[in-house]
Design an enzyme around this catalytic site. Structure first.
Site, PDB file in Angstrom:
ATOM      1  N   HIS A 158     -39.514  38.561 -25.167  1.00 56.64           N
ATOM      2  CA  HIS A 158     -40.367  39.199 -24.749  1.00 56.64           C
ATOM      3  C   HIS A 158     -41.895  38.369 -25.179  1.00 56.64           C
ATOM      4  O   HIS A 158     -41.299  37.359 -26.179  1.00 56.64           O
ATOM      5  CB  HIS A 158     -40.435  40.368 -25.482  1.00 56.64           C
ATOM      6  CG  HIS A 158     -41.172  40.422 -26.860  1.00 56.64           C
ATOM      7  ND1 HIS A 158     -42.506  40.431 -26.998  1.00 56.64           N
ATOM      8  CD2 HIS A 158     -40.441  40.565 -28.174  1.00 56.64           C
ATOM      9  CE1 HIS A 158     -42.828  40.479 -28.434  1.00 56.64           C
ATOM     10  NE2 HIS A 158     -41.450  40.456 -28.928  1.00 56.64           N
ATOM     11  N   CYS A 159     -42.811  38.594 -24.570  1.00 55.91           N
ATOM     12  CA  CYS A 159     -44.144  37.907 -24.948  1.00 55.91           C
ATOM     13  C   CYS A 159     -45.153  39.103 -25.124  1.00 55.91           C
ATOM     14  O   CYS A 159     -45.215  40.040 -25.364  1.00 55.91           O
ATOM     15  CB  CYS A 159     -44.418  36.753 -23.836  1.00 55.91           C
ATOM     16  SG  CYS A 159     -44.666  37.302 -22.250  1.00 55.91           S
ATOM     17  N   GLN A 160     -46.445  38.548 -24.646  1.00 56.39           N
ATOM     18  CA  GLN A 160     -47.266  39.418 -24.889  1.00 56.39           C
ATOM     19  C   GLN A 160     -47.542  40.307 -23.431  1.00 56.39           C
ATOM     20  O   GLN A 160     -47.726  41.590 -23.545  1.00 56.39           O
ATOM     21  CB  GLN A 160     -48.874  38.750 -24.923  1.00 56.39           C
ATOM     22  CG  GLN A 160     -49.975  39.644 -24.952  1.00 56.39           C
ATOM     23  CD  GLN A 160     -50.135  40.255 -26.323  1.00 56.39           C
ATOM     24  OE1 GLN A 160     -49.279  39.862 -27.231  1.00 56.39           O
ATOM     25  NE2 GLN A 160     -50.611  41.405 -26.644  1.00 56.39           N
TER      26      GLN A 160
END
Length: 196
Positions: A158-160
């Site tokens: 996951h990222c932002q």
């Protein structure tokens, strides 16, 4: 009677589509036909060069390993390469029931310092390929968690907001982690839903 020299012609349209008036005589150092021939040859050569580069580009794309198609599919979220994304609800369920889940946060250190999903491991997106190429002992020593086996279905990136997570998922898939997933909502969705 005055005779018009051979090197002059009456033109209605020039090769570059400059409109001339009717009965207007222009002096050309070279006959109009030669100008037209040069224009056509130049155009044909230009088209040949463009088409040649297009064909070479397609061949190079096909020549590269097939994982590029998987990367593109993951990046565009088309689902061609299998289920590559999970929702907030799926991630919550995995976090609740799985002891072996590896949730990888691929954001920058500055972003992680502002908040993170509990239980996530920070591996920046630029280092994902190198990290998952490490031997299991090196991986555990560097990141403090066990490196998952290739066939695991419990590897989530996951990222932002989802894009870097998709890129990291594609990198992992190219290394053999074909069941790796991306939490497409990212930390932005997580923090909103968790009211943080």
């Amino acid at each position: 009677m005055l005779q018009t020299p051979l090197w002059t012609q009456k033109l209605s349209v020039s090769p570059f589509k400059i409109k001339l008036f009717k009965n207007y005589t222009i002096a050309c150092p070279v006959p109009y036909a030669l100008y037209e021939y040069i224009f056509l040859v130049t155009r044909e050569f230009f088209l040949f060069v463009v088409l040649k580069h297009c064909v070479v580009g397609l061949r190079l794309f096909r020549w590269q390993n097939h994982t590029r198609v998987g990367e593109l599919a993951a990046f565009m979220n088309t689902g061609i390469a299998g289920k590559k994304e999970i929702s907030y609800e799926d991630l919550k369920a995995l976090l609740a029931k799985s002891q072996n889940l590896l949730l990888v946060d691929v954001r920058s250190q500055d972003e992680v310092d502002k908040g993170r999903i509990p239980g996530s491991t920070h591996i920046p997106v630029a280092t994902v390929k190198d990290a998952f190429s490490l031997e299991p002992e090196e991986f555990k020593a560097k990141y403090g968690v066990t490196k998952p086996p290739l066939e695991t279905s419990e590897l989530v990136f996951h990222c932002q907001m989802g894009r870097r997570g998709a890129a990291a998922t594609a990198e992992a898939s190219s290394l053999g982690y074909v069941n790796a997933c991306n939490y497409s909502g990212g930390y932005q969705e997580w923090s909103k839903k968790e009211k943080k």
